[in-house]
Design a protein around this motif. Sequence first.
Motif, short mmCIF file in Angstrom:
data_model
loop_
_atom_site.label_atom_id
_atom_site.label_comp_id
_atom_site.label_asym_id
_atom_site.label_seq_id
_atom_site.Cartn_x
_atom_site.Cartn_y
_atom_site.Cartn_z
N PHE A 120 0.78 -1.24 0.00
CA PHE A 120 0.00 0.00 0.00
C PHE A 120 0.82 1.29 0.00
O PHE A 120 0.27 2.34 -0.27
N ASN A 121 2.08 1.25 0.37
CA ASN A 121 2.88 2.48 0.48
C ASN A 121 2.10 3.57 1.23
O ASN A 121 1.86 4.65 0.71
N PRO A 122 1.69 3.26 2.49
CA PRO A 122 0.89 4.23 3.24
C PRO A 122 1.77 5.28 3.92
O PRO A 122 2.98 5.09 4.07
N GLU A 123 1.15 6.38 4.35
CA GLU A 123 1.87 7.37 5.14
C GLU A 123 1.88 6.98 6.60
O GLU A 123 2.74 7.41 7.36
N MET A 124 0.87 6.21 7.01
CA MET A 124 0.71 5.92 8.43
C MET A 124 0.06 4.56 8.63
O MET A 124 -0.79 4.16 7.85
N VAL A 125 0.49 3.86 9.69
CA VAL A 125 -0.18 2.64 10.12
C VAL A 125 -0.65 2.89 11.55
O VAL A 125 0.14 3.32 12.40
N ILE A 126 -1.94 2.66 11.80
CA ILE A 126 -2.54 2.98 13.09
C ILE A 126 -3.00 1.69 13.76
O ILE A 126 -3.66 0.87 13.13
N PHE A 127 -2.65 1.52 15.02
CA PHE A 127 -3.04 0.32 15.77
C PHE A 127 -4.19 0.68 16.71
O PHE A 127 -4.06 1.58 17.54
N GLY A 128 -5.31 -0.05 16.57
CA GLY A 128 -6.48 0.24 17.39
C GLY A 128 -7.03 -1.01 18.06
O GLY A 128 -6.58 -2.12 17.80
N GLY A 129 -8.03 -0.83 18.92
CA GLY A 129 -8.58 -1.95 19.68
C GLY A 129 -7.48 -2.51 20.57
O GLY A 129 -6.62 -1.77 21.06
#
Lengths: 420, 420
Positions: free
Chosen positions: B329-338
Amino acid sequence: MRAAPSPEEVRRHNLGTLLHHIHLRGPVSRAELAEGMGLNRSTIMALTSELTAAGVVREELPRSTGRRAGRPSLVVRPESTRVYVLAFQIGVHRLVAARVGLGGVILDRREATRPRGPFDPDELVGALASFTRQLVRRADPDAVCVGAGAAFSGMVRRSDGMVRYGPNIGAVDVSLGDMLSRRLGLGLTVAIANNANLGALAEHRRGVGVGCQDLLYLHADVGVGGGIIVGGRLLDGADGYGGEVGHMVVNPSGRRCGCGSRGCLEAEVGELALLAHAGREDAVAGLGGREAVRAVVDAADRGDSAAREALHRVGDWLGLGVANLVNVFNPEMVIFGGTLRDIYLGAAAQIRSRLATGSMAAPRERVRLRTAELGDDTTLVGAAELAFAEVLRDPLEVLARLRTGAAAGRRLPDRSESNV
Amino acid sequence: MRAAPSPEEVRRHNLGTLLHHIHLRGPVSRAELAEGMGLNRSTIMALTSELTAAGVVREELPRSTGRRAGRPSLVVRPESTRVYVLAFQIGVHRLVAARVGLGGVILDRREATRPRGPFDPDELVGALASFTRQLVRRADPDAVCVGAGAAFSGMVRRSDGMVRYGPNIGAVDVSLGDMLSRRLGLGLTVAIANNANLGALAEHRRGVGVGCQDLLYLHADVGVGGGIIVGGRLLDGADGYGGEVGHMVVNPSGRRCGCGSRGCLEAEVGELALLAHAGREDAVAGLGGREAVRAVVDAADRGDSAAREALHRVGDWLGLGVANLVNVFNPEMVIFGGTLRDIYLGAAAQIRSRLATGSMAAPRERVRLRTAELGDDTTLVGAAELAFAEVLRDPLEVLARLRTGAAAGRRLPDRSESNV
């Protein structure tokens, strides 16, 4: 989150949209354009008149339909020989340059086998410049080149077209787009992007994926790449590197990959894996190529057990990779291109069986597996689409700019050309 | 590929866009709206007057800024207590209902632990209907409910809101959206979608991902889900099932997964894996929950070697999964939730190290790893955003329709309620 556009922006948008329609759908009647764009016929007439005056489309009576009654609606055709782009395909083994007319017609082409050995950007650019001179010379005298695009077998930064990484082609951090733009000397910026991303765009617009808003295109040259269409748009990520499904690890204890990791999809299903499993180290030493892959598939067809076993193993990992991607993307279609086309045709049962056990029912139930319809030209056609993007956004502005600089733009480069 | 909109469509679009701005950015001056939307002040004034007359925003003098000179620009505020939606979070262990005002303010809420045992849709819908009655009763007499949305811990078909698969919650093929819509009796359709997809939407609009056009949100309840924003839009695939990164196989010889496959990300990093590795079968038997996950992280912090080893193993697989997704995906951010938020905080070094070795330099170089800013309310806030979608698209049309049916819409359901 901008407000709706001004009347002048609306006019430009409509001109671009109309040209886009004609570019993608080919000769089309005013009535169909009115229907497709949701505009009335008089607006369509005004827009087509502007595009006709600019020389990008022409209107003519349709070919006889056998019926005589009534006045037929004029058909609008793209001026394919007068408005064209240059498209380049820079593969590991193969180099192609083509003149592609508005409407997506390949008008003329040149190609060569890429010399083996270390990556030499000067040599590459020289070869493409030489092709370009030959192609431009044979264009109609009144034809105008409206853009240039290149499909590269590696990762390309969107902001400036810098080639960041092409492990199989041997390139790292080369300003290939800039070099090409300068060397062609046509006054055009050469847009450059990853080959699998452009393959996805091409199959989505002109191939087996027309009408699919969500599709995956998997492409193998020597390595394995991917291009992904999400909601009708190409996923290219924050910087243009999106879609590298070849470096999704599917087998953490698997084969070493050129990227430094282990068990990437590319390492398990790429050409080198297939040839090694089939015991064809001779072909690996020669760096493989499409013929080597086809030879394994043909041998498997004839019952060669090593070839069958190799295809089986590769099909198994490819099926697992596709299953992962179906779970993540819920696509309507998965398309196999490049040498994956041959591998898919030789291992379809294996791939489908692994997909069935490895993906969940809901995202899998409507997915179709297909091979690239545009065959070996998929990424070349994608490069042409990239090159057409600007003129389709704002046709009159781009044409006016190009015609002002036409004398300079047409001048052929002075520098002596490299050997191809 | 439609033509540009008509003047009436432009006006409606602008009203929706303006309300969207105010909904997301909170109290904002006319000057800022003019700047943000690229419209002149008189057009902004006309639009805000229409929205003020409809009762969805109000204009007032800004609080004193300490400066006296000049006439201050009026500030436009959302009428948060007068215009609200109902938002539901249907998790494996937890059930939440909230009244959320325009602007994203949680005005009131009810929650309960979900009873263990087989999935009973009637009981679930009854509990949410009971919460709804309590919430609606406490709303201002002149307030209007403009939508309802639910975040569900499983796969949901976009076309009709049918819950297709929720392995951890126990649901298969239940028309939960329809059941809820009928049972609430508010004359509203309850929109329903996957919880991780809505979590991504919430963090993108109101959380740590504001301003990121390409992000991954990874969420664990008992299972592991994902929500993906591509080019500013939610990836939900052909049918709404997109983003199921929990069922990407990372370890083909790994643990059995509830989906029938082996070595899925969910099987390797989900709550059950963590608790089993930590030797806390007691907690697994009790089906775990956030407290059980936190207990392992806390024990690891205190130096408990089994807990540390468990967190290490889970962090390793999570890092590999994130590496795969960064490549794709070449994302800007990875967010961890739950509960992945807790796991990330306990195993960040492990995750970062695995990401560094498993992903390629180019797509990784700008990625940031973060925890969900909206905490336990991420998916609830996402459900509210889903519920607001219609009124933000065409505010006056939706309000007119709701006010016409207001008498019926306010009537509370007659059926006796189930126990919560």
